[in-house]
Motif scaffolding. Structure first.
Motif, PDB file in Angstrom:
ATOM      1  N   ALA A   2       0.824  -1.212   0.000  1.00 53.56           N
ATOM      2  CA  ALA A   2       0.000   0.000   0.000  1.00 53.56           C
ATOM      3  C   ALA A   2       0.856   1.259   0.000  1.00 53.56           C
ATOM      4  CB  ALA A   2      -0.930   0.009   1.203  1.00 53.56           C
ATOM      5  N   GLY A   3       2.128   1.129   0.342  1.00 52.79           N
ATOM      6  CA  GLY A   3       3.014   2.282   0.417  1.00 52.79           C
ATOM      7  C   GLY A   3       3.681   2.648  -0.886  1.00 52.79           C
ATOM      8  N   VAL A   4       3.526   1.820  -1.915  1.00 57.71           N
ATOM      9  CA  VAL A   4       4.114   2.091  -3.226  1.00 57.71           C
ATOM     10  C   VAL A   4       2.992   2.055  -4.259  1.00 57.71           C
ATOM     11  CG1 VAL A   4       5.771   1.338  -4.964  1.00 57.71           C
ATOM     12  CG2 VAL A   4       6.343   1.115  -2.551  1.00 57.71           C
ATOM     13  N   VAL A   5       2.823   3.168  -4.966  1.00 59.36           N
ATOM     14  CA  VAL A   5       1.722   3.299  -5.917  1.00 59.36           C
ATOM     15  C   VAL A   5       2.246   3.190  -7.346  1.00 59.36           C
ATOM     16  CG1 VAL A   5      -0.100   4.831  -6.756  1.00 59.36           C
ATOM     17  CG2 VAL A   5       0.460   4.771  -4.320  1.00 59.36           C
ATOM     18  N   TYR A   6       1.649   2.285  -8.117  1.00 57.75           N
ATOM     19  CA  TYR A   6       1.973   2.086  -9.536  1.00 57.75           C
ATOM     20  C   TYR A   6       0.988   2.889 -10.372  1.00 57.75           C
ATOM     21  CZ  TYR A   6       2.623  -0.272 -14.036  1.00 57.75           C
ATOM     22  OH  TYR A   6       2.867  -0.537 -15.360  1.00 57.75           O
ATOM     23  N   ALA A   7       1.483   3.583 -11.394  1.00 60.97           N
ATOM     24  CA  ALA A   7       0.593   4.341 -12.282  1.00 60.97           C
ATOM     25  C   ALA A   7       1.144   4.339 -13.704  1.00 60.97           C
ATOM     26  CB  ALA A   7       0.458   5.781 -11.799  1.00 60.97           C
ATOM     27  N   ILE A   8       0.250   4.251 -14.661  1.00 61.58           N
ATOM     28  CA  ILE A   8       0.627   4.440 -16.064  1.00 61.58           C
ATOM     29  C   ILE A   8       0.584   5.931 -16.305  1.00 61.58           C
ATOM     30  CG2 ILE A   8      -0.044   4.075 -18.459  1.00 61.58           C
ATOM     31  CD1 ILE A   8      -1.257   1.390 -17.574  1.00 61.58           C
ATOM     32  N   VAL A   9       1.715   6.532 -16.664  1.00 59.27           N
ATOM     33  CA  VAL A   9       1.736   7.976 -16.863  1.00 59.27           C
ATOM     34  C   VAL A   9       1.502   8.361 -18.318  1.00 59.27           C
ATOM     35  CG1 VAL A   9       3.115   8.533 -14.835  1.00 59.27           C
ATOM     36  CG2 VAL A   9       4.268   8.040 -16.972  1.00 59.27           C
ATOM     37  N   GLU A  10       1.829   7.459 -19.244  1.00 56.68           N
ATOM     38  CA  GLU A  10       1.561   7.736 -20.656  1.00 56.68           C
ATOM     39  C   GLU A  10       1.595   6.443 -21.439  1.00 56.68           C
ATOM     40  OE1 GLU A  10       2.988  10.809 -24.175  1.00 56.68           O
ATOM     41  OE2 GLU A  10       4.270  10.552 -22.420  1.00 56.68           O
ATOM     42  N   ALA A  11       0.669   6.292 -22.362  1.00 58.19           N
ATOM     43  CA  ALA A  11       0.624   5.106 -23.216  1.00 58.19           C
ATOM     44  C   ALA A  11       0.445   5.547 -24.659  1.00 58.19           C
ATOM     45  CB  ALA A  11      -0.521   4.191 -22.800  1.00 58.19           C
ATOM     46  N   LEU A  12       1.016   4.787 -25.570  1.00 58.91           N
ATOM     47  CA  LEU A  12       0.928   5.078 -26.995  1.00 58.91           C
ATOM     48  C   LEU A  12      -0.159   4.204 -27.604  1.00 58.91           C
ATOM     49  CD1 LEU A  12       2.160   6.475 -29.526  1.00 58.91           C
ATOM     50  CD2 LEU A  12       3.637   4.487 -29.741  1.00 58.91           C
ATOM     51  N   ASP A  13      -1.106   4.830 -28.260  1.00 56.83           N
ATOM     52  CA  ASP A  13      -2.190   4.082 -28.889  1.00 56.83           C
ATOM     53  C   ASP A  13      -2.073   4.026 -30.409  1.00 56.83           C
ATOM     54  OD1 ASP A  13      -3.588   3.369 -26.555  1.00 56.83           O
ATOM     55  OD2 ASP A  13      -4.366   5.400 -26.402  1.00 56.83           O
ATOM     56  N   ASP A  14      -0.926   4.427 -30.948  1.00 55.90           N
ATOM     57  CA  ASP A  14      -0.708   4.467 -32.392  1.00 55.90           C
ATOM     58  C   ASP A  14      -0.255   3.096 -32.880  1.00 55.90           C
ATOM     59  OD1 ASP A  14      -0.122   5.000 -35.013  1.00 55.90           O
ATOM     60  OD2 ASP A  14       1.414   6.499 -34.603  1.00 55.90           O
ATOM     61  N   GLU A  15      -1.153   2.340 -33.483  1.00 59.07           N
ATOM     62  CA  GLU A  15      -0.834   1.007 -33.970  1.00 59.07           C
ATOM     63  C   GLU A  15      -0.027   1.037 -35.262  1.00 59.07           C
ATOM     64  OE1 GLU A  15      -4.323  -1.410 -34.180  1.00 59.07           O
ATOM     65  OE2 GLU A  15      -4.955  -0.854 -32.162  1.00 59.07           O
ATOM     66  N   GLU A  16       0.052   2.184 -35.907  1.00 58.58           N
ATOM     67  CA  GLU A  16       0.753   2.299 -37.177  1.00 58.58           C
ATOM     68  C   GLU A  16       2.260   2.467 -37.001  1.00 58.58           C
ATOM     69  OE1 GLU A  16      -0.896   1.999 -40.129  1.00 58.58           O
ATOM     70  OE2 GLU A  16      -2.643   1.581 -38.875  1.00 58.58           O
ATOM     71  N   MET A  17       2.718   2.806 -35.816  1.00 56.80           N
ATOM     72  CA  MET A  17       4.133   3.072 -35.589  1.00 56.80           C
ATOM     73  C   MET A  17       4.941   1.780 -35.689  1.00 56.80           C
ATOM     74  SD  MET A  17       5.862   5.169 -32.464  1.00 56.80           S
ATOM     75  CE  MET A  17       5.053   6.704 -32.826  1.00 56.80           C
ATOM     76  N   THR A  18       6.112   1.862 -36.304  1.00 58.92           N
ATOM     77  CA  THR A  18       6.980   0.694 -36.454  1.00 58.92           C
ATOM     78  C   THR A  18       7.709   0.401 -35.150  1.00 58.92           C
ATOM     79  OG1 THR A  18       8.879   2.015 -37.131  1.00 58.92           O
ATOM     80  CG2 THR A  18       7.376   1.272 -38.877  1.00 58.92           C
ATOM     81  N   GLY A  19       8.381  -0.736 -35.085  1.00 59.40           N
ATOM     82  CA  GLY A  19       9.118  -1.124 -33.894  1.00 59.40           C
ATOM     83  C   GLY A  19      10.192  -0.129 -33.499  1.00 59.40           C
ATOM     84  N   ILE A  20      10.954   0.343 -34.477  1.00 63.45           N
ATOM     85  CA  ILE A  20      12.009   1.321 -34.200  1.00 63.45           C
ATOM     86  C   ILE A  20      11.389   2.624 -33.718  1.00 63.45           C
ATOM     87  CG2 ILE A  20      13.839   2.717 -35.227  1.00 63.45           C
ATOM     88  CD1 ILE A  20      14.405   0.309 -37.078  1.00 63.45           C
ATOM     89  N   GLY A  21      10.303   3.030 -34.329  1.00 62.37           N
ATOM     90  CA  GLY A  21       9.610   4.250 -33.904  1.00 62.37           C
ATOM     91  C   GLY A  21       9.090   4.152 -32.487  1.00 62.37           C
ATOM     92  N   ARG A  22       8.559   2.984 -32.133  1.00 60.02           N
ATOM     93  CA  ARG A  22       8.065   2.774 -30.766  1.00 60.02           C
ATOM     94  C   ARG A  22       9.207   2.838 -29.755  1.00 60.02           C
ATOM     95  NH1 ARG A  22       4.683  -0.952 -33.249  1.00 60.02           N
ATOM     96  NH2 ARG A  22       6.116  -2.649 -32.821  1.00 60.02           N
ATOM     97  N   ASP A  23      10.319   2.208 -30.078  1.00 66.16           N
ATOM     98  CA  ASP A  23      11.462   2.224 -29.168  1.00 66.16           C
ATOM     99  C   ASP A  23      12.000   3.634 -28.976  1.00 66.16           C
ATOM    100  OD1 ASP A  23      11.246  -0.488 -28.830  1.00 66.16           O
ATOM    101  OD2 ASP A  23      12.894  -0.992 -30.188  1.00 66.16           O
ATOM    102  N   THR A  24      12.079   4.390 -30.057  1.00 65.05           N
ATOM    103  CA  THR A  24      12.533   5.781 -29.974  1.00 65.05           C
ATOM    104  C   THR A  24      11.561   6.601 -29.141  1.00 65.05           C
ATOM    105  OG1 THR A  24      13.609   5.603 -32.123  1.00 65.05           O
ATOM    106  CG2 THR A  24      13.148   7.825 -31.327  1.00 65.05           C
ATOM    107  N   TRP A  25      10.267   6.417 -29.380  1.00 62.14           N
ATOM    108  CA  TRP A  25       9.238   7.132 -28.626  1.00 62.14           C
ATOM    109  C   TRP A  25       9.358   6.810 -27.141  1.00 62.14           C
ATOM    110  CZ3 TRP A  25       5.169   5.630 -25.518  1.00 62.14           C
ATOM    111  CH2 TRP A  25       4.243   6.633 -25.197  1.00 62.14           C
ATOM    112  N   LEU A  26       9.524   5.518 -26.814  1.00 60.48           N
ATOM    113  CA  LEU A  26       9.645   5.115 -25.417  1.00 60.48           C
ATOM    114  C   LEU A  26      10.839   5.786 -24.732  1.00 60.48           C
ATOM    115  CD1 LEU A  26       8.859   1.287 -25.372  1.00 60.48           C
ATOM    116  CD2 LEU A  26       7.667   3.074 -24.109  1.00 60.48           C
ATOM    117  N   LYS A  27      11.977   5.802 -25.394  1.00 56.24           N
ATOM    118  CA  LYS A  27      13.177   6.415 -24.814  1.00 56.24           C
ATOM    119  C   LYS A  27      12.970   7.905 -24.573  1.00 56.24           C
ATOM    120  CE  LYS A  27      16.343   3.129 -26.853  1.00 56.24           C
ATOM    121  NZ  LYS A  27      17.316   2.887 -27.922  1.00 56.24           N
TER     122      LYS A  27
END
Length: 114
Positions: free
Chosen positions: A72-97
């Motif tokens: 209960a003392g550590v809270v997990y949250a999604i702060v941002e997610a990408l919903d673009d299914e058209e992005m390529t693998g390299i594009g996704r990795d760059t976006w994540l970084k």
């Protein structure tokens, strides 16, 4: 479980689209924050919580916060997610970084994976 039901569940699981994103873990007591990225943000919570519960998380400071303050003392949250299914693998990795760097600076956070 009958074979057809099991086969349907497996098929449904394989059809789930994973989306990349950035997540945070915040210690409520200290305010310390850690950020990480994942190619499958919706299921990352399971992996992270499993390793924390079993005392095997790679980030010792995060594991120590969990051990000291409990689940209960550590809270997990999604702060941002990408919903673009058209992005390529390299594009996704760059976006994540890029987004991981952004959120680390914005939240004054440390890396979740040390």
């Amino acid at each position: 479980m009958e074979k057809t039901r099991r086969r349907d569940l497996v098929r449904d699981y394989k059809e789930i689209k994973s989306r990349p994103g950035v997540y945070s873990l915040t210690c409520v007591a200290t305010g310390e924050t850690w950020v990480g990225s994942s190619r499958a943000i919706d299921t990352q919570v399971n992996n992270t919580m499993f390793s924390l519960r079993h005392g095997s998380h790679r980030n010792r400071a995060l594991q120590d916060a969990w051990t000291t303050h409990g689940e209960a003392g550590v809270v997990y949250a999604i702060v941002e997610a990408l919903d673009d299914e058209e992005m390529t693998g390299i594009g996704r990795d760059t976006w994540l970084k890029e987004r991981l760097r952004h959120w680390a600076a914005a939240l004054d956070a440390k890396p979740a994976i040390a």
